[in-house]
Structure formats: structure tokens, C-alpha cells
Design a protein around this motif. Structure first.
Motif, PDB file in Angstrom:
ATOM      1  N   HIS A 224       0.825  -1.209   0.000  1.00 37.40           N
ATOM      2  CA  HIS A 224       0.000   0.000   0.000  1.00 37.40           C
ATOM      3  C   HIS A 224       0.864   1.266   0.000  1.00 37.40           C
ATOM      4  N   ASP A 225       2.102   1.124  -0.465  1.00 37.69           N
ATOM      5  CA  ASP A 225       3.035   2.263  -0.590  1.00 37.69           C
ATOM      6  C   ASP A 225       3.299   2.966   0.733  1.00 37.69           C
ATOM      7  N   LEU A 226       3.418   2.178   1.800  1.00 36.58           N
ATOM      8  CA  LEU A 226       3.742   2.724   3.116  1.00 36.58           C
ATOM      9  C   LEU A 226       5.088   2.190   3.584  1.00 36.58           C
ATOM     10  N   LEU A 227       5.826   3.019   4.304  1.00 40.09           N
ATOM     11  CA  LEU A 227       7.084   2.612   4.917  1.00 40.09           C
ATOM     12  C   LEU A 227       6.817   2.113   6.326  1.00 40.09           C
ATOM     13  N   PHE A 228       7.551   1.097   6.754  1.00 43.24           N
ATOM     14  CA  PHE A 228       7.434   0.504   8.091  1.00 43.24           C
ATOM     15  C   PHE A 228       8.812   0.649   8.716  1.00 43.24           C
ATOM     16  N   MET A 229       8.997   1.708   9.525  1.00 46.17           N
ATOM     17  CA  MET A 229      10.337   2.073   9.992  1.00 46.17           C
ATOM     18  C   MET A 229      10.447   2.026  11.514  1.00 46.17           C
ATOM     19  N   PRO A 230      11.565   1.532  12.041  1.00 43.56           N
ATOM     20  CA  PRO A 230      11.767   1.576  13.496  1.00 43.56           C
ATOM     21  C   PRO A 230      11.873   3.025  13.975  1.00 43.56           C
TER      22      PRO A 230
ATOM     23  N   MET B 299      -4.780  -0.187   9.875  1.00 46.28           N
ATOM     24  CA  MET B 299      -3.404   0.297   9.904  1.00 46.28           C
ATOM     25  C   MET B 299      -3.109   1.107   8.635  1.00 46.28           C
ATOM     26  N   VAL B 300      -3.494   0.570   7.497  1.00 50.18           N
ATOM     27  CA  VAL B 300      -3.246   1.237   6.213  1.00 50.18           C
ATOM     28  C   VAL B 300      -4.049   2.529   6.120  1.00 50.18           C
ATOM     29  N   LEU B 301      -5.317   2.478   6.491  1.00 51.33           N
ATOM     30  CA  LEU B 301      -6.167   3.677   6.410  1.00 51.33           C
ATOM     31  C   LEU B 301      -5.631   4.809   7.293  1.00 51.33           C
ATOM     32  N   LEU B 302      -5.284   4.480   8.533  1.00 54.15           N
ATOM     33  CA  LEU B 302      -4.781   5.498   9.448  1.00 54.15           C
ATOM     34  C   LEU B 302      -3.433   6.051   9.002  1.00 54.15           C
ATOM     35  N   ALA B 303      -2.538   5.160   8.606  1.00 52.13           N
ATOM     36  CA  ALA B 303      -1.189   5.591   8.203  1.00 52.13           C
ATOM     37  C   ALA B 303      -1.230   6.417   6.934  1.00 52.13           C
ATOM     38  N   SER B 304      -2.127   6.118   6.036  1.00 55.62           N
ATOM     39  CA  SER B 304      -2.217   6.839   4.757  1.00 55.62           C
ATOM     40  C   SER B 304      -2.674   8.274   4.936  1.00 55.62           C
ATOM     41  N   LYS B 305      -3.374   8.557   6.021  1.00 59.45           N
ATOM     42  CA  LYS B 305      -3.839   9.926   6.294  1.00 59.45           C
ATOM     43  C   LYS B 305      -2.694  10.840   6.701  1.00 59.45           C
ATOM     44  N   GLY B 306      -1.611  10.250   7.227  1.00 55.68           N
ATOM     45  CA  GLY B 306      -0.527  11.022   7.814  1.00 55.68           C
ATOM     46  C   GLY B 306       0.449  11.519   6.842  1.00 55.68           C
TER      47      GLY B 306
ATOM     48  N   ILE C 232       4.621   3.856  10.701  1.00 51.97           N
ATOM     49  CA  ILE C 232       4.108   3.453   9.400  1.00 51.97           C
ATOM     50  C   ILE C 232       3.603   4.726   8.735  1.00 51.97           C
ATOM     51  N   THR C 233       4.218   5.070   7.608  1.00 50.76           N
ATOM     52  CA  THR C 233       3.952   6.367   6.993  1.00 50.76           C
ATOM     53  C   THR C 233       4.131   6.303   5.475  1.00 50.76           C
ATOM     54  N   PRO C 234       3.406   7.146   4.765  1.00 48.09           N
ATOM     55  CA  PRO C 234       3.629   7.243   3.325  1.00 48.09           C
ATOM     56  C   PRO C 234       4.782   8.192   2.983  1.00 48.09           C
ATOM     57  N   ARG C 235       5.287   8.910   3.978  1.00 45.32           N
ATOM     58  CA  ARG C 235       6.289   9.956   3.734  1.00 45.32           C
ATOM     59  C   ARG C 235       7.714   9.408   3.835  1.00 45.32           C
ATOM     60  N   GLY C 236       8.523   9.779   2.882  1.00 45.80           N
ATOM     61  CA  GLY C 236       9.915   9.342   2.856  1.00 45.80           C
ATOM     62  C   GLY C 236      10.793   9.987   3.915  1.00 45.80           C
ATOM     63  N   ASP C 237      10.307  11.071   4.532  1.00 46.36           N
ATOM     64  CA  ASP C 237      11.113  11.750   5.554  1.00 46.36           C
ATOM     65  C   ASP C 237      10.915  11.149   6.943  1.00 46.36           C
ATOM     66  N   GLY C 238      10.090  10.093   7.049  1.00 43.81           N
ATOM     67  CA  GLY C 238       9.896   9.426   8.330  1.00 43.81           C
ATOM     68  C   GLY C 238       8.961  10.137   9.284  1.00 43.81           C
ATOM     69  N   LYS C 239       8.216  11.105   8.793  1.00 46.00           N
ATOM     70  CA  LYS C 239       7.264  11.831   9.646  1.00 46.00           C
ATOM     71  C   LYS C 239       5.850  11.432   9.266  1.00 46.00           C
ATOM     72  N   GLY C 240       4.904  11.842  10.101  1.00 45.30           N
ATOM     73  CA  GLY C 240       3.503  11.551   9.817  1.00 45.30           C
ATOM     74  C   GLY C 240       3.156  10.098  10.080  1.00 45.30           C
ATOM     75  N   GLY C 241       2.023   9.675   9.569  1.00 42.70           N
ATOM     76  CA  GLY C 241       1.595   8.298   9.738  1.00 42.70           C
ATOM     77  C   GLY C 241       1.205   7.964  11.167  1.00 42.70           C
ATOM     78  N   ILE C 242       1.443   6.710  11.547  1.00 37.19           N
ATOM     79  CA  ILE C 242       1.080   6.227  12.880  1.00 37.19           C
ATOM     80  C   ILE C 242       2.266   5.499  13.506  1.00 37.19           C
ATOM     81  N   VAL C 243       2.203   5.341  14.819  1.00 36.85           N
ATOM     82  CA  VAL C 243       3.225   4.591  15.545  1.00 36.85           C
ATOM     83  C   VAL C 243       2.553   3.356  16.134  1.00 36.85           C
ATOM     84  N   VAL C 244       3.232   2.204  15.985  1.00 35.66           N
ATOM     85  CA  VAL C 244       2.676   0.926  16.416  1.00 35.66           C
ATOM     86  C   VAL C 244       3.759   0.063  17.050  1.00 35.66           C
ATOM     87  N   TYR C 245       3.320  -1.020  17.687  1.00 29.93           N
ATOM     88  CA  TYR C 245       4.228  -2.121  18.016  1.00 29.93           C
ATOM     89  C   TYR C 245       3.515  -3.412  17.659  1.00 29.93           C
ATOM     90  N   VAL C 246       4.265  -4.510  17.601  1.00 31.72           N
ATOM     91  CA  VAL C 246       3.707  -5.807  17.232  1.00 31.72           C
ATOM     92  C   VAL C 246       3.765  -6.726  18.445  1.00 31.72           C
TER      93      VAL C 246
END
Length: 83
Positions: free
Chosen positions: A16-22, A76-83, A37-51
Motif C-alpha cells: 500500500h506504498d507505506l514505509l514501516f520504519m523503526p 493500519m493502512v487507512l490510518l497511516a495513509s492519512k498522515g 508506518i507512513t507514506p512519507r519518505g522523511d519518516g514523519k507523519g503516519g502512525i506509531v505501532v508495536y507488534v
């Protein structure tokens, strides 16, 4: 070879074109690493999660002490895509 749930969630995010970054941070209550989890390449926005226990847990406000709740991969995808 079994695939762990984190890998499944990462691959689902990527489709879904989202990054999953520590984030480099650990949630204080469960002592698990957090991921952005964010669509932005700068690592901002999206949501924060743990597994945990084959589930994605949304960290409200993205803070180490934030309240959490499990969410399905679709949410997860819907929320992260808004950011």
C-alpha cells in the motif's frame, strides 16, 4: 520457514506504498520496539505501532507511554495513509 507477523504487516504496508520504519523507541508498558508506518519518505507523519501476539497495536499519540489498542491491517493502512 514460518513468517512472523511483523514481516506480514511490513509486506502489507509496502503493498500500500507505506514505509514501516523503526522509531528507535520502546513502549514503556510492554517493552517492545515501536515502528512508524507512513507514506512519507522523511519518516514523519503516519502512525506509531508495536507488534505483539500476532497483532498490530496502535500507540495513541506515538509516545512511549501512550495508550494502545489492537487494530486490523486494513485500519493500519487507512490510518497511516492519512498522515
Amino acid at each position: 520457514m514460518a513468517t512472523d507477523f511483523k514481516t506480514i504487516a511490513e509486506e502489507y504496508a509496502q503493498t500500500h506504498d507505506l514505509l514501516f520504519m523503526p522509531t528507535g523507541k520502546v513502549h514503556l508498558k510492554v517493552r517492545l520496539p515501536m515502528y512508524r508506518i507512513t507514506p512519507r519518505g522523511d519518516g514523519k507523519g503516519g502512525i506509531v505501532v508495536y507488534v505483539l501476539d500476532d497483532a498490530i497495536w496502535l500507540v495513541e499519540g506515538g509516545k512511549e507511554e501512550g495508550e494502545t489498542r489492537p487494530i486490523p491491517l486494513r485500519e493500519m493502512v487507512l490510518l497511516a495513509s492519512k498522515g
